[in-house]
Scaffold this motif. Structure first.
Motif, PDB file in Angstrom:
ATOM      1  N   ARG A   1      68.185  -5.815  47.194  1.00  0.00           N
ATOM      2  CA  ARG A   1      67.129  -5.260  48.006  1.00  0.00           C
ATOM      3  C   ARG A   1      66.141  -4.298  47.115  1.00  0.00           C
ATOM      4  N   ARG A   2      66.877  -3.688  46.036  1.00  0.00           N
ATOM      5  CA  ARG A   2      66.169  -2.674  45.256  1.00  0.00           C
ATOM      6  C   ARG A   2      64.955  -3.404  44.572  1.00  0.00           C
ATOM      7  N   ASP A   3      65.053  -4.717  44.067  1.00  0.00           N
ATOM      8  CA  ASP A   3      64.085  -5.364  43.480  1.00  0.00           C
ATOM      9  C   ASP A   3      62.841  -5.572  44.370  1.00  0.00           C
ATOM     10  N   VAL A   4      63.034  -5.728  45.764  1.00  0.00           N
ATOM     11  CA  VAL A   4      62.047  -5.814  46.669  1.00  0.00           C
ATOM     12  C   VAL A   4      61.236  -4.715  46.955  1.00  0.00           C
ATOM     13  N   SER A   5      62.121  -3.533  47.300  1.00  0.00           N
ATOM     14  CA  SER A   5      61.443  -2.244  47.452  1.00  0.00           C
ATOM     15  C   SER A   5      60.611  -1.642  46.396  1.00  0.00           C
ATOM     16  N   GLU A   6      61.194  -1.985  45.171  1.00  0.00           N
ATOM     17  CA  GLU A   6      60.443  -1.635  43.923  1.00  0.00           C
ATOM     18  C   GLU A   6      59.308  -2.054  43.617  1.00  0.00           C
ATOM     19  N   SER A   7      58.927  -3.346  44.003  1.00  0.00           N
ATOM     20  CA  SER A   7      57.885  -4.311  43.916  1.00  0.00           C
ATOM     21  C   SER A   7      56.899  -4.318  45.185  1.00  0.00           C
ATOM     22  N   PHE A   8      57.534  -3.780  46.211  1.00  0.00           N
ATOM     23  CA  PHE A   8      56.795  -3.811  47.468  1.00  0.00           C
ATOM     24  C   PHE A   8      56.807  -2.329  48.196  1.00  0.00           C
ATOM     25  N   PRO A   9      56.462  -1.459  47.335  1.00  0.00           N
ATOM     26  CA  PRO A   9      56.503   0.134  47.845  1.00  0.00           C
ATOM     27  C   PRO A   9      55.939   0.378  49.261  1.00  0.00           C
ATOM     28  N   VAL A  10      56.886   0.782  50.120  1.00  0.00           N
ATOM     29  CA  VAL A  10      56.552   1.298  51.369  1.00  0.00           C
ATOM     30  C   VAL A  10      57.080   2.633  51.695  1.00  0.00           C
ATOM     31  N   LEU A  11      56.136   3.549  52.175  1.00  0.00           N
ATOM     32  CA  LEU A  11      56.428   5.020  52.255  1.00  0.00           C
ATOM     33  C   LEU A  11      56.337   5.217  53.637  1.00  0.00           C
ATOM     34  N   VAL A  12      57.118   5.906  54.119  1.00  0.00           N
ATOM     35  CA  VAL A  12      56.929   6.401  55.714  1.00  0.00           C
ATOM     36  C   VAL A  12      57.307   7.342  56.119  1.00  0.00           C
ATOM     37  N   GLU A  13      56.399   8.078  57.050  1.00  0.00           N
ATOM     38  CA  GLU A  13      56.706   9.553  57.636  1.00  0.00           C
ATOM     39  C   GLU A  13      56.604   9.200  58.967  1.00  0.00           C
ATOM     40  N   ALA A  14      57.730   9.343  59.751  1.00  0.00           N
ATOM     41  CA  ALA A  14      58.032   9.036  61.161  1.00  0.00           C
ATOM     42  C   ALA A  14      59.022  10.134  61.742  1.00  0.00           C
ATOM     43  N   PRO A  15      58.770  10.588  63.021  1.00  0.00           N
ATOM     44  CA  PRO A  15      59.739  11.521  63.656  1.00  0.00           C
ATOM     45  C   PRO A  15      61.034  10.884  63.720  1.00  0.00           C
TER      46      PRO A  15
ATOM     47  N   ALA B   1      51.308  12.681  47.633  1.00  0.00           N
ATOM     48  CA  ALA B   1      51.651  12.810  46.390  1.00  0.00           C
ATOM     49  C   ALA B   1      52.703  11.901  45.666  1.00  0.00           C
ATOM     50  N   GLU B   2      53.459  11.539  46.629  1.00  0.00           N
ATOM     51  CA  GLU B   2      54.411  10.311  46.248  1.00  0.00           C
ATOM     52  C   GLU B   2      53.687   9.157  45.838  1.00  0.00           C
ATOM     53  N   CYS B   3      52.561   8.651  46.565  1.00  0.00           N
ATOM     54  CA  CYS B   3      51.743   7.787  46.389  1.00  0.00           C
ATOM     55  C   CYS B   3      51.251   7.564  45.032  1.00  0.00           C
ATOM     56  N   ALA B   4      50.656   8.926  44.498  1.00  0.00           N
ATOM     57  CA  ALA B   4      50.056   9.242  43.155  1.00  0.00           C
ATOM     58  C   ALA B   4      51.336   8.941  42.271  1.00  0.00           C
ATOM     59  N   LEU B   5      52.433   9.498  42.479  1.00  0.00           N
ATOM     60  CA  LEU B   5      53.715   9.329  41.298  1.00  0.00           C
ATOM     61  C   LEU B   5      53.768   7.473  41.197  1.00  0.00           C
ATOM     62  N   TRP B   6      54.077   6.907  42.382  1.00  0.00           N
ATOM     63  CA  TRP B   6      53.931   5.548  42.078  1.00  0.00           C
ATOM     64  C   TRP B   6      52.773   4.922  41.184  1.00  0.00           C
ATOM     65  N   GLY B   7      51.511   5.467  41.683  1.00  0.00           N
ATOM     66  CA  GLY B   7      50.476   4.785  40.726  1.00  0.00           C
ATOM     67  C   GLY B   7      50.640   5.242  39.482  1.00  0.00           C
ATOM     68  N   GLU B   8      51.120   6.261  38.837  1.00  0.00           N
ATOM     69  CA  GLU B   8      51.319   6.677  37.509  1.00  0.00           C
ATOM     70  C   GLU B   8      52.217   6.096  36.731  1.00  0.00           C
ATOM     71  N   TYR B   9      53.469   6.134  37.341  1.00  0.00           N
ATOM     72  CA  TYR B   9      54.796   5.726  36.798  1.00  0.00           C
ATOM     73  C   TYR B   9      54.894   4.090  36.863  1.00  0.00           C
ATOM     74  N   ARG B  10      54.554   3.562  38.047  1.00  0.00           N
ATOM     75  CA  ARG B  10      54.757   2.087  38.353  1.00  0.00           C
ATOM     76  C   ARG B  10      53.660   1.305  38.477  1.00  0.00           C
ATOM     77  N   ARG B  11      52.403   1.920  38.302  1.00  0.00           N
ATOM     78  CA  ARG B  11      51.146   0.968  38.639  1.00  0.00           C
ATOM     79  C   ARG B  11      51.263   0.180  39.743  1.00  0.00           C
ATOM     80  N   LEU B  12      51.556   0.831  40.899  1.00  0.00           N
ATOM     81  CA  LEU B  12      51.525   0.137  42.138  1.00  0.00           C
ATOM     82  C   LEU B  12      51.054   1.347  43.234  1.00  0.00           C
ATOM     83  N   ILE B  13      50.211   1.042  44.027  1.00  0.00           N
ATOM     84  CA  ILE B  13      49.698   2.010  44.996  1.00  0.00           C
ATOM     85  C   ILE B  13      50.604   1.416  46.483  1.00  0.00           C
TER      86      ILE B  13
END
Length: 382
Positions: free
Chosen positions: A108-122, A285-297
């Motif tokens: 599953r890590r292969d998917v989460s690293e290829s399809f990054p989804v970040l969440v902020e939720a209660p 900030a996390e989103c920016a790190l993904w863009g810099e290191y993994r070239r994915l937003i």
């Protein structure tokens, strides 16, 4: 090479929680979903997260995902990542299956690293006001994401800590203990260095978010200074104490991440609204790190994103989200103010309402018509 913005084009659900059948068509930018409490807004965000991670972001270890009375649920999404991609999830209680382009996924890590989804939720991981372990795991996940080889050091460090604990319980010889203590220091120093480097980058990114958070936030680690010789000596001198308490109480695995706001820990210094904006700033900030290191937003999920925010802060948040290159999926209750609706429509944010009959778009003319109808009914009643 510039970063590619991942986005979800369509989402289809079947028998997921309260939804029998539902289709959601999304824009690449900001998507704001309104609806009554209990209408299933959070479930739509949960479905997106399930496709990327194979599990729910809700804190429950075994959430009841299948609609009552049904045997299994299905989720299907059409994504855009370089080209069109299809992700699906099917499952019943206790088991889920992920498929990418029609083929089962084992790691599953292969998917989460290829399809990054970040969440902020209660109901998700609470970085701002959660337990110290939550923050530490979050930070270490980012360290392993950004720096090549860091996962090896992280896993080797934890393995050495556990092996030393077992040897202490068995009253092992000094040489055996020293071998694992050397491993603790070797791999632990790499983890400490990676954390310090990442915290420096995060703090620079958070300074750029001051227009959102009002005051500068800063992250730090609450630990003693690590030097190899002093660390080895400490491990040697504390063997008896560690054997007595049953674990190692010094090292990266117990260090705490602090979030400073106005010179104090944000859990005590920030209001609910300020904490909400701080959490979104961290996702930016996390989103920016993904863009810099993994070239994915990544795709960003914000559940109940406007809760505890006054009108001024709500509009500020929408403006910041609209400027992000990420696709944003966010929810808010039906009680959203007219001024906020106007602000969302003015910024070309896709605004939809979830009802018993499904999803429908809210256009400016529709919103005005609804207001006029309510005003007319009130006049007639008077």
């Amino acid at each position: 090479m510039s970063a590619v913005s991942l986005h979800l084009q369509t989402l289809q659900l079947h028998n997921l929680r309260c939804h029998t059948q539902l289709s959601w068509h999304l824009s690449p930018g900001v998507n704001l979903l309104t609806g009554e409490n209990g209408s299933g807004k959070t479930t739509l965000l949960e479905a997106v997260y399930l496709m990327a991670h194979g599990r729910s972001f809700r804190q429950s270890r075994s959430p009841h995902l299948v609609r009552h009375g049904e045997r299994q649920f299905q989720i299907h999404g059409r994504w855009q990542r370089y080209g069109p991609m299809h992700l699906s999830v099917s499952g019943r209680q206790g088991k889920t299956t992920l498929r990418l382009q029609g083929k089962d996924i084992q790691r599953r890590r292969d998917v989460s690293e290829s399809f990054p989804v970040l969440v902020e939720a209660p109901q998700g991981r609470r970085i701002i006001d959660g337990a110290p372990g939550e923050r530490r795991r979050w930070l270490d996940g980012l360290v392993m994401l950004c720096f090549t080889g860091m996962r090896h050091h992280y896993e080797a460090y934890l393995r050495a800590v556990m092996q030393r604990g077992r040897l202490l319980r068995r009253h092992a010889q000094r040489d055996e203990l020293l071998a694992w203590e050397s491993q603790i220091v070797q791999h632990g120093m790499q983890l400490v260095s990676g954390r310090q480097r990442l915290l420096s980058q995060l703090n620079a990114l958070l300074r750029d978010e001051q227009s959102l958070t009002e005051d500068v936030m800063q992250l730090s680690m609450n630990h003693s200074d690590y030097t190899p010789d002093a660390w080895i000596a400490r491990l040697r001198d504390k063997r008896a104490d560690d054997a007595r308490v049953g674990g190692l109480r010094f090292g990266p695995h117990v260090d705490a991440v602090q979030i400073h706001f106005r010179g104090r820990e944000i859990k005590t210094a920030g209001s609910r609204g300020q904490q909400k904006l701080a959490a979104v700033a961290i996702k930016m900030a996390e989103c920016a790190l993904w863009g810099e290191y993994r070239r994915l937003i990544p795709v960003i999920l914000l559940d109940d994103a406007l809760e505890a925010l006054d009108q001024r802060r709500q509009q500020r948040l929408l403006t910041r989200l609209q400027a992000s290159p990420a696709q944003i999926l966010m929810t808010t209750p039906d009680a959203t103010s007219d001024a906020l609706m106007d602000a969302a429509l003015a910024q070309s944010i896709q605004l939809q309402r979830l009802t018993e009959d499904g999803l429908r778009n809210i256009a400016g003319s529709e919103q005005q018509a609804e207001r006029e109808t309510i005003e007319m009914m009130m006049e007639e009643a008077a």
